[in-house]
Design an enzyme around this catalytic site. Structure first.
Site, short mmCIF file in Angstrom:
data_model
loop_
_atom_site.label_atom_id
_atom_site.label_comp_id
_atom_site.label_asym_id
_atom_site.label_seq_id
_atom_site.Cartn_x
_atom_site.Cartn_y
_atom_site.Cartn_z
N ASP A 224 0.82 -1.22 0.00
CA ASP A 224 0.00 0.00 0.00
C ASP A 224 0.85 1.27 0.00
O ASP A 224 0.48 2.26 -0.65
CB ASP A 224 -0.91 0.04 1.24
CG ASP A 224 -1.96 -1.06 1.23
OD1 ASP A 224 -2.24 -1.61 0.16
OD2 ASP A 224 -2.49 -1.35 2.33
P1 NAP Z 1 0.95 -3.99 3.10
O1 NAP Z 1 0.29 -3.04 2.19
O2 NAP Z 1 0.14 -4.61 4.19
O3 NAP Z 1 1.61 -5.14 2.16
C1 NAP Z 1 2.44 -6.12 2.71
C2 NAP Z 1 2.86 -7.04 1.57
O4 NAP Z 1 3.87 -7.91 2.11
C3 NAP Z 1 1.77 -7.94 1.03
O5 NAP Z 1 1.32 -7.50 -0.23
C4 NAP Z 1 2.39 -9.34 0.99
O6 NAP Z 1 2.32 -9.88 -0.34
C5 NAP Z 1 3.85 -9.11 1.39
N1 NAP Z 1 4.38 -10.14 2.31
C6 NAP Z 1 3.77 -10.73 3.37
N2 NAP Z 1 4.57 -11.64 3.94
C7 NAP Z 1 5.72 -11.65 3.22
C8 NAP Z 1 6.94 -12.38 3.30
N3 NAP Z 1 7.14 -13.32 4.25
N4 NAP Z 1 7.91 -12.11 2.39
C9 NAP Z 1 7.71 -11.19 1.42
N5 NAP Z 1 6.60 -10.45 1.30
C10 NAP Z 1 5.60 -10.69 2.19
O7 NAP Z 1 2.24 -3.34 3.80
P2 NAP Z 1 2.77 -1.83 3.82
O8 NAP Z 1 3.11 -1.39 2.43
O9 NAP Z 1 3.78 -1.80 4.91
O10 NAP Z 1 1.51 -0.96 4.23
C11 NAP Z 1 1.00 -0.95 5.56
C12 NAP Z 1 -0.51 -0.97 5.55
O11 NAP Z 1 -0.99 -1.19 6.88
C13 NAP Z 1 -1.09 0.36 5.09
O12 NAP Z 1 -2.29 0.17 4.38
C14 NAP Z 1 -1.36 1.04 6.43
O13 NAP Z 1 -2.34 2.06 6.33
C15 NAP Z 1 -1.83 -0.12 7.26
N6 NAP Z 1 -1.72 0.07 8.70
C16 NAP Z 1 -0.58 0.60 9.24
C17 NAP Z 1 -0.47 0.81 10.61
C18 NAP Z 1 0.79 1.43 11.18
O14 NAP Z 1 0.71 2.06 12.23
N7 NAP Z 1 1.95 1.27 10.55
C19 NAP Z 1 -1.53 0.42 11.45
C20 NAP Z 1 -2.67 -0.15 10.87
C21 NAP Z 1 -2.76 -0.32 9.49
P3 NAP Z 1 2.40 -11.48 -0.55
O15 NAP Z 1 1.27 -12.06 0.26
O16 NAP Z 1 2.25 -11.67 -2.02
O17 NAP Z 1 3.73 -11.93 -0.04
#
Ligand code: NAP
Length: 179
Positions: A106
């Protein structure tokens, strides 16, 4: 979704990294689930030994809790001076040879910038798609937290390197050492 995803080989990426001037790592939630923080540090070490400049682009909501990436990378002794916040790193992507997206989704979704009707329109993103080359490390077709499709994965500049992030990074370390 326009375009198609292009899978790239590990050896090709190792060569790109080894001969780059500047590489930016962009970690996300998948780095945490894979516990790949030590492996990314090792890859940074071997690249820096070759004279490659390595920086980390840290999105404020990468991962699942505030400061998630900072905590993980500090645990692996990544120097704080290598970490760059969104506003600092975004202007650098146009001069970056390879951006390596490590389990992030994301926070690098260009629809937030380009598609006013996207549910995440207006969310600040790390603009990795402005780099000369982008490599995305993820296991497969898994979505991010938002559940949205990510057009970054379909851009010509992007190559997909599938596998668990820790395993892929560990293999890249070895491949770069032999490059
Ligand atoms: P993300 O959008 O959740 O994407 C994580 C990606 O990691 C997934 O597409 C997944 O694809 C891949 N993944 C999972 N396990 C893996 C592994 N073992 N090896 C390689 N890849 C792996 O992560 P992000 O870009 O960090 O974004 C964070 C999201 O969480 C945002 O939407 C944010 O708003 C939300 N959020 C953040 C917080 C905060 O405080 N940081 C709190 C709540 C929500 P595959 O399954 O294909 O591997």
């Amino acid at each position: 979704q326009q375009g198609s995803m292009r899978e790239v080989g590990l050896e090709d990426i190792a060569t790109q990294l080894a001969y780059a001037n500047k590489v930016v790592f962009v970690p996300g939630y998948g780095l945490a689930t894979a516990q790949a923080q030590h492996a990314v540090r090792e890859l940074a070490d071997v690249l820096e030994k070759r004279g490659v400049t390595v920086k980390y682009g840290i999105h404020p909501v990468a991962g699942r809790m505030p400061g998630h990436m900072n905590v993980l990378l500090a645990e692996a002794n990544v120097p704080y001076s290598s970490l760059y916040e969104l506003e600092q790193i975004n202007p650098e992507f146009s001069t970056t040879d390879v951006s390596v997206v490590i389990g992030a989704n994301d926070v690098v979704n260009p629809d937030a910038r380009d598609n006013p009707s996207s549910p995440i329109a207006g969310m600040p993103i790390l603009e990795v798609d402005r780099s000369k080359s982008v490599v995305v490390l993820k296991r497969g077709q898994g979505k991010g937290f938002s559940g949205l499709e990510n057009p970054l994965f379909f851009k010509p500049v992007t190559g997909m390197l599938y596998g668990d992030a820790k395993d892929t990074l560990t293999r890249l370390v070895q491949a770069v050492q032999h490059a």
